[in-house]
Design an enzyme around this catalytic site. Structure first.
Site, PDB file in Angstrom:
ATOM      1  N   ASP B 260       0.867  -1.171   0.000  1.00 22.34           N
ATOM      2  CA  ASP B 260       0.000   0.000   0.000  1.00 22.34           C
ATOM      3  C   ASP B 260       0.911   1.230   0.000  1.00 22.34           C
ATOM      4  OD1 ASP B 260      -1.773   2.024   0.454  1.00 22.34           O
ATOM      5  OD2 ASP B 260      -2.496   1.287   2.395  1.00 22.34           O
ATOM      6  N   ASP B 516     -10.526  -3.456  -0.767  1.00 19.11           N
ATOM      7  CA  ASP B 516      -9.390  -2.535  -0.759  1.00 19.11           C
ATOM      8  C   ASP B 516      -8.410  -3.023   0.314  1.00 19.11           C
ATOM      9  OD1 ASP B 516      -7.835  -0.310  -1.242  1.00 19.11           O
ATOM     10  OD2 ASP B 516      -9.285   1.137  -0.490  1.00 19.11           O
ATOM     11  N   ARG B 575      -7.723  -4.175  -5.055  1.00 19.10           N
ATOM     12  CA  ARG B 575      -6.522  -3.357  -5.273  1.00 19.10           C
ATOM     13  C   ARG B 575      -5.279  -4.242  -5.380  1.00 19.10           C
ATOM     14  NH1 ARG B 575      -5.074   1.518  -1.242  1.00 19.10           N
ATOM     15  NH2 ARG B 575      -4.243  -0.168   0.010  1.00 19.10           N
ATOM     16  N   ASP B 591      -4.183   4.248  -5.476  1.00 18.59           N
ATOM     17  CA  ASP B 591      -4.339   5.643  -5.068  1.00 18.59           C
ATOM     18  C   ASP B 591      -3.442   6.573  -5.880  1.00 18.59           C
ATOM     19  OD1 ASP B 591      -6.082   4.514  -3.340  1.00 18.59           O
ATOM     20  OD2 ASP B 591      -4.790   4.677  -1.572  1.00 18.59           O
TER      21      ASP B 591
END
Lengths: 407, 916
Positions: B260, B516, B575, B591
């Site tokens: 992430d 996510d 994701r 993102d």
């Protein structure tokens, strides 16, 4: 002069009936009566914007021939077309052609779903009734609101006069509160610290401000008896230009609003404003000063665990259940359309936001019989919108506009 | 004093330009990568022990020995159906089993017989089937060469970088049991032969404040691949980089480790949210692929003899050296299990890879429409008003999305009791408009004894464990959170059952799911993810890391299928992903930010994913972080409208950006972009069907269709949708024009907006305005559209089609039409219409491609537009029942466009139209 036999006359009548019947059966779907003239010719059809002539059979044949969409008012064939819902009993209106036969009831008369699986009911009558009841309610509200507005204007004016007189006195005298200035300076520094404190979430803007009013009052109230007298004013308030000149007794009396003493509540609403803000009366309170009465009021609303407080012409705050209070903006200005100069208030420069900028609130005013905060939303981070209802937002013009006539 | 000051300076310097990067490891900071990368090309210590060779009908096995430490490896070689060679290398007798990735291959691949062509003391030659393809196993040093005729297609270990860190006992391990004692004795016995250095980071490693206990010690593997004649390699997503992979000699290797990454940087090899260890190699003669089936942290080095210090040298013909690309894969644990896909065409490679890991799931048709998302739509009233906004501004959309704030305190499967008090009412409201919703369900579970989901997972011992045996806890959106062990089939089964309508309260059939944070994201973990020494049953998190997100989406998709009794197709966005994730839904590029470069990179990022099977890809339209300028937002809608997954999304801290908030002109521009998407839905849906059936990418780099045209090899500012639409979106601020390369020497392309014809094999300058989206239809193709754009795709189900027939210079064209119910699995039961449309000899006809399939539609053809036509004197339609009728038509001589008016035949039937 032509003789018409009774028999012939009968035929003429039959023909007329037949002709009307024919017209009726060829009723063009999806047009309003004012557009009927474009669809009168029965051999060919001229696209309304004039781009093309097509055989009349191609009107509403579910194929788009005209760029302006005028040949398919009753089908979904034209991308730019529109369909007229007659909606007898309610309000007629246009919908985009793409909503014709899409399985969703759009016209309350169900006319848009003439060839779909949707089971649409004609709801126009009910909607119309509801609308009429609503409008009637609105009219009652407006009537009541306008009456209340008058009272509130008078109340406000009363306050204004007091303020105005004091303001006049203060301006004439060009006074200053020596010690208060110093205090204020100190308070400003305190405010900075408090703001830092606020971020840590352990203080309250509201409390601080109250305490400043009180402390100023206490400063003037030398003998701590809960009211300011002429002597006390003379002792602490000085004239700006003549350095050491003390106020005369008359001048002090005038500052106290014509009386010889003043308590905390009255102080807070009159002299305090003048001493600290000076320009408070310069705020635009509307053509009839109708918004003036809001000046010293605050309105609260609880939403999802937060208490929002709107103090018109002053500030907006948000308080969480945990108790931290955050400024959502201080009085900025009226922001409104040219039609309604006083329909929106903007409060700016509230607490800073995490990603830059500061919190702000836009308050929309609507007419109602009570003054109350109706809703608070935060559509984007740090941007709040409020609906605020008050009789003083009622406009007589609204009444003149014929709402009934559309029904 | 001086040293202190120096240190301070260094720290503050690195602080200014590496703030984001500092959270993530470089190769040097990852002990195994550093160790392996220190090994330079040279003679391999590995030798094949030919005497151990065993050849059965399905495989060849033989032992390899490392002459330095005498550790034996076992090589397995398979010839798989469809021109694939599988090479597996494991320790012959590992101290304990090494992880082999399960569940990614759709089945145990079918083998084909290997036959021995020759053998001597230097090696063996095996036939790989007919086309003179063979594999040569050289013994000393060990290497593999895959040949076709006299050409080497690929060599393994030719640079001697095969490495296999055997499992071993720690030298200072205290003795706990007889079992360990025996193993320890074996290891002592072994140690006599070994001269292993114990390096830093072998048995423990720290990064920032995190420590990795590494109870199994070093376990890395590595292998090199040489690709003679290859200058272009692609794939190994996910990286925010160009389509064509760069050489890595002067920097870090490309990293595959699901992370992430907050505000990721562009044009670098850093790891992102997903990992697909598949690389494609291409030149004008051949395309091949390497699938490195390993789920541990992986680094990929690329070097090339035509690239020196990062700059391309012109390869001069006749030079003594052929161009060559060398690739090296390094993984932290597991085994070497590599599938060599031998093409020879790009399409063959896609089919080969699909035969291993499956194809793109076939989404509900609505999911191919437009998605409106924001972190967050605040409450039901907000949802209602945004929904109404689309109707008011006449912009279609199919799904509105709810991010984490919709839950009750970030407890997934729940709703905020105040803001979303009556979710079914809200969902019914959307259903009444034939629209749908997606709500987020992340895999981190709030540790809260009043939360049903947490209690169940804990009671069933479904949580991943920490190294000390307790439930692993990390910090994420809800605060302290547990992470269910999705690698367990029983856990996934239970998770899937949570999507049942009676379990997931407030859910309805038009509610779908978004996974996510499934890298998994752990805010307080090393590199914002899970500790590698966390425990999944018998395995460490180290072994399975890149699989976690894959499993989360698998279980969720399973849940959505099951809640409908197996009838409805699921839609799940993820994701994090791995090889095979295409089977479970869509992915997005995470993102991103509202910047022009992020708009540009969305193209190579989705192209790279498409090459490795994941076709359902998109980027957040508008950019997630920051606020886009109006121009950027408009351009992003125009680009996103032509990418497979079309969703606008925005960060919580950004101002609102629903399409109508930027003035009527911009609303109109956005409306037009979205409408273009909807008119093309029949073509898009057909591409998804095709991809589902064949594994071909939907969004394609040009070289896939023009593999012999080197001018296409590095293009990544334009792309194809299927074969027939070429899109060159405007991605430059203030652009006045774009230069698009139109491929194909003998081809023509038609501007879809003006119908102007352009020749292929040229760079075409196209002047643009803010409303321009340069899109071209290939001459020789037929594209079905629906020109009646309605509120949502579902509202358009029964609508008529318009066919766009673009003639090639030979005056022929062909295309397809696919129709089904748009949302169930009934297409698997042959309930669909699939027709071939073709134009030749002045006749356009429709032929049934699936005569055994049954489906009926109300849709008909309202218009046929023939581009590049000449004027006929009459046009005759002949329908299946033998009826003939004359069609009205309109001919635009200036553009050579023939429009047939309202032929009206049903879309599911046979017919032909004759131009005379």
């Amino acid at each position: 002069f032509i003789m018409v036999s009774p028999d012939m006359r009968f035929h003429v009548i039959i023909a007329a009936v037949f002709w009307f019947g024919f017209v009726d059966s060829r009723k063009i779907k999806g047009i309003s009566s004012s557009y009927k003239r474009f669809y009168r010719q029965r051999k060919s059809f001229l696209c309304i914007h004039g781009s093309k002539i097509i055989p009349f059979e191609q009107v509403n044949d579910d194929y788009c021939d005209c760029d302006d969409g005028s040949d398919e008012p009753g089908t979904s064939a034209c991308p730019r077309g529109r369909f007229y819902c007659t909606n007898l009993g309610f309000r007629p209106h246009y919908i985009p052609s793409s909503r014709v036969n899409d399985g969703i009831c759009d016209c309350c008369d169900a006319s848009d779903e003439y060839n779909s699986h949707a089971h649409c009911q004609n709801t126009c009558w009910n909607l119309g009734q509801r609308e009429r009841a609503y409008v009637a309610g609105q009219m009652r509200t407006l009537d009541e609101g306008l009456q209340l507005k008058q009272q509130l204007i008078e109340e406000g004016l009363l306050l204004w006069r007091e303020n105005r007189e004091l303001q006049q006195v203060a301006e004439d005298l060009q006074i200053k509160l020596e010690e208060h200035r110093r205090k204020k300076h100190k308070a400003d520094r305190l405010k900075e610290q408090t703001l830092k404190g606020l971020q840590a979430g352990d203080s309250s803007l509201f409390k601080r401000q109250n305490s400043t009013v009180i402390s100023t009052f206490q400063l003037l109230d030398s003998n701590n008896d809960g009211s300011i007298t002429v002597d006390e004013v003379q002792a602490k308030v000085a004239l700006v230009h003549d350095e050491e000149r003390v106020l005369s007794e008359d001048e002090a009396v005038a500052l106290l609003g014509g009386g010889d003493q003043m308590d905390l509540t009255k102080f807070q609403h009159t002299l305090w404003d003048i001493l600290t803000k000076g320009d408070s009366v310069k705020v635009n309170y509307g053509p009839d000063w109708e918004f003036l009465f809001l000046n010293s009021q605050c309105y609260k609303l609880n939403v999802y665990g937060y208490t929002y407080t709107l103090c018109p012409f002053n500030q907006v705050t948000q308080k969480s259940t945990a108790g931290t209070e955050v400024s959502l903006g201080r009085w900025g200005m009226w922001a409104a359309t040219p039609k309604h100069q006083y329909s929106q208030m903007v409060y700016e420069n509230g607490e800073p936001c995490w990603q830059g900028g500061s919190r702000s609130t836009t308050v929309t005013l609507t007419c109602g019989t009570e003054t109350a905060l109706l809703s608070v939303k935060e559509p984007s981070k740090c941007q709040y919108i409020m609906d605020f209802q008050t009789p003083v937002a009622c406009q007589p013009v609204l009444k003149q506009r014929g709402i009934h006539s559309e029904l | 004093m001086a040293p202190v000051l120096m240190l301070w300076l260094v720290m503050s310097l690195s602080g200014t330009w590496a703030v984001d990067k500092g959270n993530f490891k470089t190769c040097d900071q990852s002990a195994f990568c550093k160790r392996q990368r220190a090994l330079k090309p040279g003679e391999s210590p590995y030798r094949a022990l030919l005497e151990t060779m065993e050849l059965t009908s399905t495989r060849l096995t033989l032992q390899l020995i490392n002459d330095n430490n005498k550790v034996h490896l076992l090589l397995e070689l398979y010839r798989l159906q469809g021109n694939i060679t599988r090479v597996k290398i494991n320790e012959l007798k590992p101290l304990k089993p090494r992880y082999e990735v399960p569940d990614v291959l759709i089945r145990e691949p079918s083998t084909e017989p290997l036959s021995l062509l020759s053998q001597d003391e230097n090696g063996v030659v095996l036939s790989l089937g007919s086309e003179s393809q063979r594999v040569i196993v050289s013994a000393r040093p060990f290497r593999l060469d895959i040949m076709e005729g006299r050409d080497v297609l690929m060599s393994l270990n030719s640079r001697g970088l095969l490495a296999f860190e055997q499992l071993r006992m720690r030298k200072d391990t205290p003795l706990f049991s007889i079992h360990i004692l025996t193993q320890w004795m074996i290891s002592i016995f072994k140690a006599k032969e070994e001269e292993e250095k114990v390096e830093d980071g072998m048995w423990e490693e720290t990064f920032k404040s995190h420590s990795d206990s590494k109870p199994n010690g070093p376990s890395a593997i590595s292998l090199d691949f040489s690709l003679p004649g290859v200058e272009h390699v692609y794939g190994i997503p996910e990286h925010a980089d160009t389509l064509r992979l760069k050489t890595t000699d002067n920097g870090d290797p490309y990293r595959l480790y699901n992370l992430d990454v907050f505000q990721y940087e562009l044009y670098n090899p850093m790891a992102l949210y997903g990992a697909v260890p598949v690389m494609l190699a291409h030149n004008a003669q051949r395309t091949t692929g390497i699938f490195w089936l390993n789920a541990a942290e992986t680094w990929v080095d690329i070097s090339s003899n035509t690239t020196v210090f990062g700059k391309m040298l012109d390869y001069v013909q006749g030079s003594s050296e052929t161009p060559q690309t060398d690739v090296r894969w390094i993984s932290e644990s597991g085994i070497i299990d590599v599938f060599i896909m031998l093409g020879p065409t790009p399409k063959d490679v896609f089919s080969q890879y699909a035969s291993l890991t499956g194809t793109q799931s076939f989404p509900p048709e609505a999911a191919v429409g437009y998605h409106q998302c924001r972190w967050n739509y605040n409450d039901q009233e907000d949802v209602t008003s945004v929904d109404a906004g689309f109707d008011e501004h006449n912009i279609p959309y199919d799904y509105i999305w709810l991010d984490i704030e919709h839950t009750d305190g970030k407890r997934y499967f729940t709703w905020d009791p105040h803001k979303f008090a009556t979710p079914k009412e809200m969902l019914q409201g959307l259903m009444d408009k034939k629209r749908k919703m997606v709500a987020i369900v992340d895999p981190h579970i709030k540790v809260d004894s009043n939360y049903k989901i947490h209690n169940e997972i804990r009671n069933r011992a479904f949580y991943i464990k920490n190294k000390d045996g307790g439930d692993y806890e990390g910090w994420c959106w809800p605060g302290s959170a547990g992470y269910p062990d999705f690698t367990r089939a029983d856990m996934r089964d239970w998770w899937a059952s949570m999507f049942a309508y009676d379990q997931y309260e407030g859910s309805m059939e038009n509610l779908y799911t978004w996974n996510d944070m499934n890298e998994p994201s752990v805010f307080n973990g090393p590199e914002v993810t899970m500790h590698k020494d966390a425990v999944h049953g018998a395995w460490e998190h180290r072994d399975v890391h890149n699989l976690y997100g894959f499993y989360v989406q698998m279980a969720t998709a399973q849940g959505l299928i099951r809640r409908s009794g197996g009838v409805e197709r699921p839609f799940v966005l993820t994701r994090a992903f791995f090889a095979g994730s295409q089977r479970y839904g869509a992915v997005w590029t995470g993102d991103n930010a509202a910047e022009w470069d992020h708009l540009k990179i969305s193209i190579p990022m989705c192209l790279s994913l498409g090459l490795v099977g994941i076709s359902f890809c998109g980027a957040d339209v508008g950019g997630f972080f920051k606020s886009p300028s109006t121009e950027l937002l408009v351009r992003w809608y125009q680009t996103g409208a032509y990418q497979p997954f079309f969703r606008a999304h925005a960060h919580l801290d950004t101002p609102r950006r629903e399409p109508w908030l930027f003035g009527p002109e911009n609303t109109a521009l956005i409306r037009e972009a979205v409408r273009q998407r909807y008119t093309l839905l029949p073509y898009w849906y057909q591409q998804f069907y095709h991809s589902h059936r064949t594994g071909q990418p939907i969004m394609r780099p040009l070289w896939v269709e023009y593999p012999q045209d080197p001018a296409t090899f590095a293009l990544d500012d334009e792309f194809l949708i299927g074969r027939d639409l070429l899109v060159h979106p405007v991605t430059e601020e203030g652009a006045r024009g774009v230069t698009a390369y139109l491929p194909g020497k003998d081809e023509v392309w038609f501007d879809v907006h003006t119908f102007q014809k352009h020749n292929g094999a040229q760079n075409l300058y196209i002047p643009v305005t803010i409303s321009s989206i340069p899109v071209f239809q290939r001459g020789g193709s037929i594209i079905p559209r629906k020109s009646r754009v309605r509120r949502s795709s579902t509202c358009m189900m029964q609508d008529p089609y318009t066919l766009y027939v673009a003639l090639n210079p030979q005056r022929t064209a062909e295309g397809e039409l696919y129709i089904d119910d748009g949302h169930t699995f009934n297409y698997e039961k042959k309930e669909f219409i699939h027709r071939k449309l073709f134009f030749a000899n002045n006749m356009l006809s429709s032929e049934n491609l699936a005569p055994d399939a049954q489906f009926s539609t109300r849709s008909w053809f309202e218009r046929i537009v023939i581009l590049g036509a000449s004027k006929p004197s009459k046009v005759t339609l002949k329908t299946a029942d033998g009826q003939e009728s004359q069609l009205e038509f309109d001919f635009d001589a200036s553009m050579s466009v023939l429009t047939l008016r309202k032929p009206s035949m049903n879309a599911g039937l046979d017919w032909n139209v004759m131009l005379q």
